[in-house]
Design a protein around this motif. Structure first.
Motif, PDB file in Angstrom:
ATOM      1  N   ALA A  52     -25.924  27.797 -15.087  1.00 21.98           N
ATOM      2  CA  ALA A  52     -25.184  28.583 -16.080  1.00 21.98           C
ATOM      3  C   ALA A  52     -26.055  29.733 -16.589  1.00 21.98           C
ATOM      4  CB  ALA A  52     -24.765  27.695 -17.241  1.00 21.98           C
ATOM      5  N   VAL A  53     -25.388  30.684 -17.261  1.00 15.81           N
ATOM      6  CA  VAL A  53     -26.079  31.903 -17.695  1.00 15.81           C
ATOM      7  C   VAL A  53     -27.212  31.607 -18.687  1.00 15.81           C
ATOM      8  CG1 VAL A  53     -25.752  34.119 -18.851  1.00 15.81           C
ATOM      9  CG2 VAL A  53     -23.983  33.246 -17.326  1.00 15.81           C
ATOM     10  N   GLY A  54     -26.951  30.724 -19.663  1.00 17.03           N
ATOM     11  CA  GLY A  54     -27.952  30.436 -20.701  1.00 17.03           C
ATOM     12  C   GLY A  54     -29.250  29.901 -20.104  1.00 17.03           C
ATOM     13  N   PRO A  55     -29.173  28.767 -19.379  1.00 12.12           N
ATOM     14  CA  PRO A  55     -30.409  28.231 -18.780  1.00 12.12           C
ATOM     15  C   PRO A  55     -31.069  29.226 -17.840  1.00 12.12           C
ATOM     16  CG  PRO A  55     -28.569  26.738 -18.411  1.00 12.12           C
ATOM     17  CD  PRO A  55     -28.016  27.908 -19.140  1.00 12.12           C
ATOM     18  N   CYS A  56     -30.250  30.037 -17.175  1.00  9.81           N
ATOM     19  CA  CYS A  56     -30.794  31.027 -16.258  1.00  9.81           C
ATOM     20  C   CYS A  56     -31.704  32.005 -17.013  1.00  9.81           C
ATOM     21  CB  CYS A  56     -29.623  31.739 -15.590  1.00  9.81           C
ATOM     22  SG  CYS A  56     -30.068  33.142 -14.606  1.00  9.81           S
ATOM     23  N   LEU A  57     -31.216  32.511 -18.161  1.00  8.47           N
ATOM     24  CA  LEU A  57     -32.046  33.449 -18.937  1.00  8.47           C
ATOM     25  C   LEU A  57     -33.275  32.749 -19.507  1.00  8.47           C
ATOM     26  CD1 LEU A  57     -29.300  35.549 -20.780  1.00  8.47           C
ATOM     27  CD2 LEU A  57     -30.641  36.175 -18.766  1.00  8.47           C
ATOM     28  N   ILE A  58     -33.107  31.474 -19.885  1.00  7.87           N
ATOM     29  CA  ILE A  58     -34.269  30.736 -20.411  1.00  7.87           C
ATOM     30  C   ILE A  58     -35.325  30.598 -19.315  1.00  7.87           C
ATOM     31  CG2 ILE A  58     -35.076  28.483 -21.272  1.00  7.87           C
ATOM     32  CD1 ILE A  58     -32.427  28.211 -22.718  1.00  7.87           C
ATOM     33  N   ILE A  59     -34.873  30.298 -18.095  1.00  2.93           N
ATOM     34  CA  ILE A  59     -35.839  30.132 -16.998  1.00  2.93           C
ATOM     35  C   ILE A  59     -36.569  31.441 -16.709  1.00  2.93           C
ATOM     36  CG2 ILE A  59     -36.008  29.728 -14.487  1.00  2.93           C
ATOM     37  CD1 ILE A  59     -34.085  27.399 -14.931  1.00  2.93           C
ATOM     38  N   TRP A  60     -35.845  32.560 -16.742  1.00  5.87           N
ATOM     39  CA  TRP A  60     -36.516  33.854 -16.515  1.00  5.87           C
ATOM     40  C   TRP A  60     -37.598  34.084 -17.567  1.00  5.87           C
ATOM     41  CZ3 TRP A  60     -36.783  37.008 -12.487  1.00  5.87           C
ATOM     42  CH2 TRP A  60     -35.800  36.892 -11.493  1.00  5.87           C
ATOM     43  N   THR A  61     -37.294  33.715 -18.834  1.00  7.58           N
ATOM     44  CA  THR A  61     -38.290  33.914 -19.888  1.00  7.58           C
ATOM     45  C   THR A  61     -39.464  32.950 -19.685  1.00  7.58           C
ATOM     46  OG1 THR A  61     -36.388  34.294 -21.304  1.00  7.58           O
ATOM     47  CG2 THR A  61     -38.530  34.153 -22.398  1.00  7.58           C
ATOM     48  N   ALA A  62     -39.125  31.688 -19.382  1.00  8.02           N
ATOM     49  CA  ALA A  62     -40.181  30.689 -19.215  1.00  8.02           C
ATOM     50  C   ALA A  62     -41.119  31.070 -18.070  1.00  8.02           C
ATOM     51  CB  ALA A  62     -39.567  29.321 -18.954  1.00  8.02           C
ATOM     52  N   CYS A  63     -40.569  31.644 -17.004  1.00  4.34           N
ATOM     53  CA  CYS A  63     -41.420  32.064 -15.889  1.00  4.34           C
ATOM     54  C   CYS A  63     -42.433  33.089 -16.370  1.00  4.34           C
ATOM     55  CB  CYS A  63     -40.591  32.699 -14.771  1.00  4.34           C
ATOM     56  SG  CYS A  63     -39.602  31.536 -13.852  1.00  4.34           S
ATOM     57  N   GLY A  64     -41.993  33.995 -17.256  1.00  6.38           N
ATOM     58  CA  GLY A  64     -42.896  35.016 -17.792  1.00  6.38           C
ATOM     59  C   GLY A  64     -44.006  34.375 -18.604  1.00  6.38           C
ATOM     60  N   VAL A  65     -43.641  33.340 -19.396  1.00  8.35           N
ATOM     61  CA  VAL A  65     -44.652  32.659 -20.211  1.00  8.35           C
ATOM     62  C   VAL A  65     -45.659  31.970 -19.288  1.00  8.35           C
ATOM     63  CG1 VAL A  65     -45.016  30.821 -21.905  1.00  8.35           C
ATOM     64  CG2 VAL A  65     -43.038  32.347 -22.121  1.00  8.35           C
ATOM     65  N   LEU A  66     -45.147  31.298 -18.245  1.00  8.01           N
ATOM     66  CA  LEU A  66     -46.062  30.616 -17.310  1.00  8.01           C
ATOM     67  C   LEU A  66     -46.998  31.603 -16.635  1.00  8.01           C
ATOM     68  CD1 LEU A  66     -43.763  28.000 -15.528  1.00  8.01           C
ATOM     69  CD2 LEU A  66     -45.347  27.680 -17.424  1.00  8.01           C
ATOM     70  N   ALA A  67     -46.448  32.743 -16.225  1.00  7.56           N
ATOM     71  CA  ALA A  67     -47.291  33.739 -15.560  1.00  7.56           C
ATOM     72  C   ALA A  67     -48.388  34.220 -16.508  1.00  7.56           C
ATOM     73  CB  ALA A  67     -46.439  34.907 -15.078  1.00  7.56           C
ATOM     74  N   THR A  68     -48.026  34.432 -17.790  1.00  6.51           N
ATOM     75  CA  THR A  68     -49.024  34.901 -18.757  1.00  6.51           C
ATOM     76  C   THR A  68     -50.114  33.846 -18.956  1.00  6.51           C
ATOM     77  OG1 THR A  68     -47.207  35.993 -19.889  1.00  6.51           O
ATOM     78  CG2 THR A  68     -49.325  35.941 -21.049  1.00  6.51           C
ATOM     79  N   LEU A  69     -49.698  32.578 -19.163  1.00  5.12           N
ATOM     80  CA  LEU A  69     -50.692  31.528 -19.389  1.00  5.12           C
ATOM     81  C   LEU A  69     -51.574  31.345 -18.156  1.00  5.12           C
ATOM     82  CD1 LEU A  69     -48.585  28.850 -21.312  1.00  5.12           C
ATOM     83  CD2 LEU A  69     -50.080  30.644 -22.212  1.00  5.12           C
ATOM     84  N   GLY A  70     -50.948  31.396 -16.978  1.00  2.00           N
ATOM     85  CA  GLY A  70     -51.703  31.265 -15.728  1.00  2.00           C
ATOM     86  C   GLY A  70     -52.729  32.383 -15.623  1.00  2.00           C
ATOM     87  N   ALA A  71     -52.302  33.597 -15.954  1.00  2.00           N
ATOM     88  CA  ALA A  71     -53.201  34.745 -15.840  1.00  2.00           C
ATOM     89  C   ALA A  71     -54.362  34.621 -16.831  1.00  2.00           C
ATOM     90  CB  ALA A  71     -52.432  36.035 -16.077  1.00  2.00           C
ATOM     91  N   LEU A  72     -54.108  34.032 -18.022  1.00  2.00           N
ATOM     92  CA  LEU A  72     -55.200  33.864 -18.986  1.00  2.00           C
ATOM     93  C   LEU A  72     -56.245  32.881 -18.452  1.00  2.00           C
ATOM     94  CD1 LEU A  72     -53.283  33.906 -22.388  1.00  2.00           C
ATOM     95  CD2 LEU A  72     -54.846  35.645 -21.480  1.00  2.00           C
TER      96      LEU A  72
END
Ligand code: ARG
Length: 477
Positions: A52-72
């Protein structure tokens, strides 16, 4: 650096003080490497697996958070171990040669060529869809187009570093342009009140453990490249401050763009429309940008071309670092005598990419890529924790709170295991067997350094060297 040849790197090291990349250039490098094919190809799969649209947008945001934490976490590794070679050097230091060897084996044989294959397949899909109005282009057409793109990119990169660089600046600009066009068009439509697809956004959300993992695989593909700054820490001005800063500016910036692009897609398409569209950005363009809709396929093609070109720049690097340790065929690290380009590595990478295109489709390639890649990202963040105990004496100019690597290790375990546990597909087993099959070569060629291996390989190396006019990089001054 994604775009530097050995010679340029030498020049920059011998130059004023070697610190040529400032904060802004660092942010641009992150943004330029991350944005490529994913934002145009993954939205469909992220929506499909998340339901669904809601979880889809949450996953896109969460991926960004993971990428940031991984990069740190990578920032800690990169400023602690400044030897070039990225993950290879971290694995060598934290776990020893076998893991480092398996990493370079998997990168050279699977991860690099499969990412080139995914990017050029997306390119082919976008370049061909406008010619097949209302239907999906034939598979044969997209596969041939993508093979042609690989040939062109490999040729350009073998030919000249400067030419490849020159094209790259234009291509990076064009990807930012098309993202901006989509975001602005979406914002205008939202302002006009087109919000009906953004209501009841949780109806039909998926609760499957493995499906969510696969949604993440596809979203994270669009974010891949978040660790690129680690490869140029030596060239950064004031790296200890600018490295973490560039990460916390660059990656969230990309995250905001990606989420807004998805919101834009949903303002003009229902979830079903999006799932049925052969190329989402083109459908978006047709509905939101009409007389100018042709700019979408054109600029997406430029953007994916830029991503493919950028991923070629790095093809020689892992091969170079690991062959120095005797972990990889020497010839792959050689440089063209006249053109200073790592042509053997480029050609090998292109050939393998073409082999991957023949049997597979984008989606399965993304799943295998992410499976393999996240195994090693997981090992790299685990190395942060391991070295806090085994390498206490190292100076750590950037030290992340220990919860970040712990969290990232758990996330990587989930990402690697969830899709297998949920739906055990043979392919993941093949992938694992392939990673470990590297050990067959490790024992005789690397560990024992048996004589017959050398007598067998040496003449082949010499012949290829003469044929391609390449020499070991140290020989080029
Ligand atoms: N995120 C990029 C894309 O969406 C792929 C990056 C591939 N990896 C890399 N290190 N160049 O196309």
């Amino acid at each position: 650096m994604e775009g530097s040849s050995i010679r340029e790197r030498k020049e920059s090291q011998n130059g004023s003080n070697g610190h040529s990349v400032g904060l802004i250039s660092g942010v641009c490098l992150i943004v330029g490497t991350m944005i490529g094919s994913g934002i145009f190809i993954s939205p469909k799969s992220v929506l499909l697996y998340s339901g669904a649209v809601g979880p889809c947008l949450i996953i896109w945001t969460a991926c960004g958070v993971l990428a940031t934490l991984g990069a740190l976490c990578y920032a800690e590794l990169g400023t602690m171990i400044t030897k070039s070679g990225g993950e290879y050097s971290y694995f060598m230091e934290a776990y020893g040669p076998i893991v480092a060897y398996l990493y370079s084996w998997t990168t050279v044989m699977v991860l690099k060529p499969s990412s080139l294959a995914i990017i050029t397949l997306s390119l082919a899909e976008y370049a061909s869809t406008p010619f097949y109005l209302g239907c999906t282009p034939p598979i044969l057409v997209t596969k041939c187009l993508s093979a042609a793109a690989i040939l062109i990119i490999v040729t350009v990169n073998c030919f000249s570093v400067r030419l490849a660089r020159y094209v790259q600046n234009f291509l990076t600009a064009s990807k930012l342009f098309i993202i901006l066009v989509i975001v602005v068009a979406g914002a205008v439509m939202l302002a006009q009140g087109k919000t009906e697809n953004l209501t009841n956004t949780f109806d039909g959300a998926s609760s499957s453990f493995g499906a969510i993992g696969l949604a993440f695989y596809n979203g994270l593909w669009a974010y891949d490249g978040w660790n690129q700054l680690n490869f140029i820490t030596e060239e950064l001005k004031d790296p200890y401050r600018n490295l973490p800063r560039a990460i916390v500016i660059g990656i969230p910036l990309v995250t905001v763009c990606y989420v807004l692009v998805n919101v834009a897609y949903f303002t003009v398409m229902t979830a079903t429309d999006l799932l049925l569209s052969p190329a989402v950005a083109i459908t978006f363009g047709d509905r939101a940008l009409y007389p100018l809709s042709w700019i979408v396929p054109l600029f997406v093609t430029f953007s994916t071309f830029g991503a493919a070109n950028g991923s070629c720049f790095t093809a020689g690097r892992v091969a170079y670092v690991s062959s120095r340790e005797g972990h990889m065929l020497e010839i792959l690290s050689f440089i063209s005598l006249r053109r200073y380009t790592p042509s053997p590595a480029l050609i090998f990478n292109g050939l393998l990419a073409i082999c991957y295109i023949i049997p597979a489709d984008i989606n399965s390639l993304i799943n295998y890529f992410s499976f393999g890649q996240w195994t090693f990202y997981g090992l790299a963040v685990l190395a942060v924790i391991v070295m806090r105990y085994t390498r206490k004496e190292h100076h750590r100019p950037v030290k992340v709170p220990i919860v970040i690597p712990v969290l990232m290790v758990l996330v990587s375990c989930y990402l690697v295991l969830a899709p297998i546990i949920d739906k055990p597909a043979m392919e993941y087993l093949y992938c694992t067997i392939f990673i470990f099959s590297g050990l067959i070569f490790y024992y005789p060629f690397v560990y024992r350094k048996v004589k017959w291996a050398h007598t067998f390989i040496a003449p082949i190396t010499v012949h290829l060297q003469l044929l391609m006019e390449v020499v070991p990089p140290e020989k080029i001054e």
